[in-house]
Design a protein around this motif. Sequence first.
Motif, PDB file in Angstrom:
ATOM      1  N   LYS A 238      13.477  10.790  56.556  1.00 60.66           N
ATOM      2  CA  LYS A 238      12.266  11.534  56.223  1.00 60.66           C
ATOM      3  C   LYS A 238      12.603  12.716  55.306  1.00 60.66           C
ATOM      4  O   LYS A 238      13.565  13.443  55.564  1.00 60.66           O
ATOM      5  N   PRO A 239      11.815  12.964  54.243  1.00 58.33           N
ATOM      6  CA  PRO A 239      12.155  14.058  53.321  1.00 58.33           C
ATOM      7  C   PRO A 239      12.035  15.435  53.951  1.00 58.33           C
ATOM      8  O   PRO A 239      12.781  16.341  53.590  1.00 58.33           O
ATOM      9  N   TRP A 240      11.079  15.617  54.866  1.00 63.27           N
ATOM     10  CA  TRP A 240      10.961  16.887  55.577  1.00 63.27           C
ATOM     11  C   TRP A 240      10.131  16.670  56.836  1.00 63.27           C
ATOM     12  O   TRP A 240       9.421  15.669  56.967  1.00 63.27           O
TER      13      TRP A 240
ATOM     14  N   ASN B 273       7.108  18.331  59.289  1.00 68.02           N
ATOM     15  CA  ASN B 273       6.054  19.330  59.365  1.00 68.02           C
ATOM     16  C   ASN B 273       5.927  19.821  60.807  1.00 68.02           C
ATOM     17  O   ASN B 273       6.654  19.372  61.698  1.00 68.02           O
TER      18      ASN B 273
ATOM     19  N   LEU C 180      17.990  17.467  58.961  1.00 60.95           N
ATOM     20  CA  LEU C 180      16.563  17.289  58.716  1.00 60.95           C
ATOM     21  C   LEU C 180      16.011  18.566  58.075  1.00 60.95           C
ATOM     22  O   LEU C 180      16.307  19.662  58.537  1.00 60.95           O
ATOM     23  N   SER C 181      15.214  18.410  57.036  1.00 60.73           N
ATOM     24  CA  SER C 181      14.654  19.558  56.329  1.00 60.73           C
ATOM     25  C   SER C 181      13.373  20.026  57.022  1.00 60.73           C
ATOM     26  O   SER C 181      12.501  19.216  57.350  1.00 60.73           O
ATOM     27  N   VAL C 182      13.299  21.352  57.249  1.00 60.06           N
ATOM     28  CA  VAL C 182      12.089  21.961  57.826  1.00 60.06           C
ATOM     29  C   VAL C 182      11.763  23.170  56.950  1.00 60.06           C
ATOM     30  O   VAL C 182      11.985  24.323  57.338  1.00 60.06           O
ATOM     31  N   PRO C 183      11.236  22.959  55.752  1.00 54.06           N
ATOM     32  CA  PRO C 183      11.098  24.043  54.766  1.00 54.06           C
ATOM     33  C   PRO C 183      10.125  25.150  55.169  1.00 54.06           C
ATOM     34  O   PRO C 183      10.242  26.277  54.679  1.00 54.06           O
ATOM     35  N   GLN C 184       9.178  24.858  56.042  1.00 57.08           N
ATOM     36  CA  GLN C 184       8.183  25.866  56.405  1.00 57.08           C
ATOM     37  C   GLN C 184       8.660  26.827  57.488  1.00 57.08           C
ATOM     38  O   GLN C 184       7.964  27.787  57.826  1.00 57.08           O
TER      39      GLN C 184
END
Length: 293
Positions: free
Chosen positions: A178-180, A182, A257-261
């Motif tokens: 998964k790219p990020w 939410n 895993l990316s979690v940008p927020q």
Amino acid sequence: MKYSFRQLEVFLATAAHENLTRAAESLAMSQSAASSALRDLEQQFSVQLFDRIGKRLQLNELGQNIRPRVEALLDQARSLEQAMARHEEPGHLKVGATLSIGNYLAVEIMAQYMLEQPGAKVQLQVANTSTIVQKLLNFELDIGLIEGETQHADLEMLPWRDDELVVFCAPDHPWAGKPWLNDEDLLAAQWIIREPGSGTRQHFEWAMHGLLPQLQIKLELQHTEAIKRAVEAGLGVGCLSAITLVEAFRRGSLVPLSVPQRDFRRGFYFALHRSKFRTAGLQSWLELCRASV
């Protein structure tokens, strides 16, 4: 002077153990000799430093007030003694480190320190942030390397280096590609995280503000390796310091895993008691830590 250094050592040992027999054993003295030293110290100044509660000796207000000054005085005396005896200071240190730092950074720094300071001894205690802080307040450690923040008035916090937490899963987890993630994903996850009292848990909770009451905490484990093994076994999603995950990501046994927020950035700190005498060995340790970044 109305007191001897031996009397002050007995005072500190008794404060630490809250028992005269154990204090005497720690100083290789007889119980009667330790009792006499403490009694003489109090009688010299017509004061009482402890409240006697059964077999316990608990510091009273006066004892608590002078304890940091006695500790600092004896530290300076030991430093002077070492310098005069050896014409140099070997830099003996008692270092406390939180688990991520202790297992992944401190040992290499300790080895380099002992290599540069022949004859030096370093005692390294690894525990979570709350334990290290308490040991610093009790003068059981010279310095703490911690990943959690504390606002205790008796401790000085010095920034050391930047760090960040990383969310991760097993390579066969549905989210691995998964790219990020939410916030809905974060709420759906089964989390395997550090225990309360650790700096990693503290910052994880800060980063998850607004979601925390609804998160599904499946396991709380004290050791980073146990968390990684549990995530590798497919039991859930983890969140640990980036420094603890380098090898696992390289091998491919875990996937970031990316979690940008969410803001997972944090810092590592030096924690020192404000009344602790800063020996040359302690200053050398600080310099070596900073140079390791």
